[in-house]
Design a protein around this motif. Structure first.
Motif, mmCIF file in Angstrom:
data_model
loop_
_atom_site.group_PDB
_atom_site.id
_atom_site.type_symbol
_atom_site.label_atom_id
_atom_site.label_comp_id
_atom_site.label_asym_id
_atom_site.label_seq_id
_atom_site.Cartn_x
_atom_site.Cartn_y
_atom_site.Cartn_z
ATOM 1 N N GLU A 224 0.825 -1.207 0.000
ATOM 2 C CA GLU A 224 0.000 0.000 0.000
ATOM 3 C C GLU A 224 0.855 1.252 0.000
ATOM 4 O OE1 GLU A 224 -3.486 2.118 2.724
ATOM 5 O OE2 GLU A 224 -3.056 -0.028 2.948
ATOM 6 N N ARG A 225 1.915 1.279 0.808
ATOM 7 C CA ARG A 225 2.778 2.459 0.836
ATOM 8 C C ARG A 225 3.491 2.655 -0.509
ATOM 9 N NH1 ARG A 225 5.876 5.473 4.359
ATOM 10 N NH2 ARG A 225 4.002 5.618 5.618
ATOM 11 N N CYS A 226 3.920 1.580 -1.126
ATOM 12 C CA CYS A 226 4.594 1.681 -2.430
ATOM 13 C C CYS A 226 3.683 2.263 -3.502
ATOM 14 C CB CYS A 226 5.073 0.305 -2.897
ATOM 15 S SG CYS A 226 6.513 -0.352 -2.045
ATOM 16 N N THR A 227 2.398 1.958 -3.439
ATOM 17 C CA THR A 227 1.498 2.250 -4.559
ATOM 18 C C THR A 227 0.481 3.341 -4.246
ATOM 19 O OG1 THR A 227 -0.021 0.466 -3.892
ATOM 20 C CG2 THR A 227 1.731 -0.094 -5.465
ATOM 21 N N LYS A 228 0.784 4.202 -3.283
ATOM 22 C CA LYS A 228 -0.105 5.324 -3.007
ATOM 23 C C LYS A 228 -0.321 6.135 -4.289
ATOM 24 C CE LYS A 228 -0.806 5.241 1.554
ATOM 25 N NZ LYS A 228 -2.153 5.237 2.171
ATOM 26 N N ASP A 229 -1.524 6.670 -4.431
ATOM 27 C CA ASP A 229 -1.855 7.441 -5.625
ATOM 28 C C ASP A 229 -0.946 8.653 -5.775
ATOM 29 O OD1 ASP A 229 -3.727 8.142 -7.881
ATOM 30 O OD2 ASP A 229 -4.076 9.885 -6.604
ATOM 31 N N ALA A 231 2.548 10.417 -5.397
ATOM 32 C CA ALA A 231 3.943 9.961 -5.328
ATOM 33 C C ALA A 231 4.602 10.346 -4.006
ATOM 34 C CB ALA A 231 4.733 10.536 -6.502
ATOM 35 N N GLU A 232 4.254 11.517 -3.476
ATOM 36 C CA GLU A 232 4.909 11.980 -2.248
ATOM 37 C C GLU A 232 4.484 11.170 -1.024
ATOM 38 O OE1 GLU A 232 1.395 14.800 -3.085
ATOM 39 O OE2 GLU A 232 2.963 13.757 -4.207
ATOM 40 N N GLN A 233 3.445 10.350 -1.132
ATOM 41 C CA GLN A 233 3.002 9.518 -0.012
ATOM 42 C C GLN A 233 3.666 8.139 -0.019
ATOM 43 O OE1 GLN A 233 -1.283 9.507 -0.446
ATOM 44 N NE2 GLN A 233 -1.508 11.374 0.741
ATOM 45 N N ARG A 234 4.417 7.850 -1.053
ATOM 46 C CA ARG A 234 5.109 6.559 -1.117
ATOM 47 C C ARG A 234 6.410 6.628 -0.308
ATOM 48 N NH1 ARG A 234 4.527 6.915 -7.504
ATOM 49 N NH2 ARG A 234 2.241 7.097 -7.535
ATOM 50 N N PHE A 235 7.139 5.527 -0.267
ATOM 51 C CA PHE A 235 8.436 5.533 0.394
ATOM 52 C C PHE A 235 9.300 6.634 -0.225
ATOM 53 C CE2 PHE A 235 7.103 1.156 1.316
ATOM 54 C CZ PHE A 235 7.414 1.083 2.668
ATOM 55 N N LYS A 236 10.049 7.313 0.632
ATOM 56 C CA LYS A 236 10.879 8.422 0.151
ATOM 57 C C LYS A 236 12.086 7.931 -0.642
ATOM 58 C CE LYS A 236 8.404 11.504 2.355
ATOM 59 N NZ LYS A 236 7.504 12.419 1.639
#
Length: 434
Positions: A224-229, A231-236
């Motif tokens: 889920e973290r990898c594929t957040k809609d 981009a800034e919500q994904r892993f840094k």
């Protein structure tokens, strides 16, 4: 290097055709030859742009270390159909995924893939087309191949990218932002694609392209973290992703003890020493251990919330949603309700995320009505009155229509302050009348 025989066609798609060939040295190689889409046959300008993209792919791949990427052994880029030779791969990652699912084991090579991605990101490149068919086994290491979309060149990236309707087609691994601004995508696009690969491995792989994906348990949190809609919500970074993923895959699945909660409680007392990575670890810990929320959330204070916002707003949003869930599912002493609403208001005022604001109001209304606490009711009205944005009012109204308990909470707050529904934003008041 002279080609003496073509053994078989390996793949034919995108901008190149790959064949297994035998060369004058008697060895087998994989030859990739420039082969643009048929619909460009009469468009010399477009074909030349594609040819230059192919040449850039070769030059890019040549400068990458052979320990992480499929090496180029020989190339001829001078003609109208440039080509190059690579080793014949021992396997393709789609097969490794099938084996892992067949035997119920974690697949080999995830760390190899992350190492390759981390390297290209460190030199300012983004792969843009990460998928199982572009990950090949060579010399007992899974390596990235197919760098046709890695170019930073404006003209070549303005051309349409390849797509496929099969299970491992580009669209099934493509980040949402690649469909709108392909040239400007960040490393988070590759992180999305890696999350889609994890989705193949740990779920049935059925999904809607460009969507946020998930799965069961802790690995589902990673996906889920990898594929957040956004981009800034994904892993840094790949470093941050690697740390979380490999920990989950390697750890013993034992019950977490209160000592783990105590360690975080101790860490919260030294919040000024935290960095982004530590904050991210904390949020992941909370997601995995809902049973320890009571021990940890009672240790919060306003300074902690303020420190969270200074560390990272997106992570603070995630933390806030967890906190709101906790508030809405338990009871508190009368006086402590006043403390909690202070934290909720800090999260509400500190974010522009409509979902976070909406859930802040919902949890506050639940707290106020179930505890009959007028002090909290005042803040509920403030967060939902006629001064709020229409978009937020609409989101709140949806929550009211989904769950009648929310309507009861909002009506109870207005009534507790001797108001009617009209005290709220008109859109919310209309939902309360239904």
């Amino acid at each position: 290097m002279i080609i003496t025989n073509v053994v078989q066609l390996i793949n034919d798609g995108g901008f190149g055709k790959i064949e297994e060939v035998i060369c004058s040295d008697g060895r087998h190689y994989a030859r990739k030859t420039f082969n643009p889409p048929a619909n460009t046959a009469n468009d010399a300008v477009t074909r030349e742009k594609f040819r230059m993209r192919f040449i850039r792919e070769v030059k890019t791949q040549k400068r990458l270390p052979n320990t992480l990427f499929i090496p180029i052994i020989f190339e001829d880029l001078s003609g109208s159909a440039p080509w190059f030779l690579m080793p014949v791969a021992d396997d393709v990652y789609s097969n490794e995924i099938l084996r892992s699912k067949q035997f119920g084991l974690n697949p080999q090579g995830l760390a190899d893939i992350l190492n390759s991605l981390e390297y290209i990101h460190s030199i300012g490149l983004v792969h843009r087309d990460l998928k199982p068919h572009n990950i090949l086994l060579h010399e007992n290491t899974w390596k990235l191949a197919d760098f046709g979309l890695i170019s930073q060149d404006k003209d070549t990236l303005s051309q349409p990218i390849t797509t496929s309707n099969n299970a491992y087609g580009t669209a099934m691994y493509c980040a949402p932002e690649q469909t709108t601004d392909f040239r400007r995508v960040t490393p988070q696009a590759d992180i999305y694609s890696f999350g889609a690969i994890l989705h193949d491995i740990y779920t049935d792989g059925k999904r809607v392209p460009y969507s946020t994906l998930s799965g069961v348990g802790e690995i589902g949190l990673i996906i889920e973290r990898c594929t957040k809609d956004k981009a800034e919500q994904r892993f840094k970074s790949i470093k941050s992703l690697r740390e979380k993923l490999l920990y989950i895959l390697s750890k013993d699945n034992t019950v977490t003890s209160n000592s783990d909660a105590n360690e975080w409680i101790s860490n919260l007392k030294d919040i000024d020493s935290w960095n982004f990575d530590k904050f991210e670890n904390f949020v992941f810990f909370l997601k995995r251990h809902e049973d320890l929320w009571n021990s940890i959330f009672f240790e919060l204070n306003i300074e902690t919330i303020e420190a969270f916002f200074s560390l990272d707003k997106e992570l603070t949003n995630e933390f806030s949603l967890l906190y709101f869930r906790w508030v809405a599912t338990r009871t508190f002493s009368f006086d402590y309700c006043d403390v909690i609403i202070g934290y909720i208001m800090k999260a509400y005022d500190g974010t522009s995320d409509l979902d976070v604001k909406t859930q802040a109001v919902m949890s506050a209304a639940q707290l106020a009505r179930t505890h009959n606490r007028w002090y909290v009711m005042k803040y509920v009205v403030r967060m939902a009155d006629k001064s709020i944005e229409e978009n937020l009012a609409f989101r709140i109204s949806l929550e009211l229509e989904i769950d009648t308990r929310n309507i009861i909470n909002f009506e109870g707050c207005a009534r507790g302050l001797n108001y009617g529904p009209s005290i709220y934003h008109d859109i919310i008041a209309e939902s309360l009348k239904k």
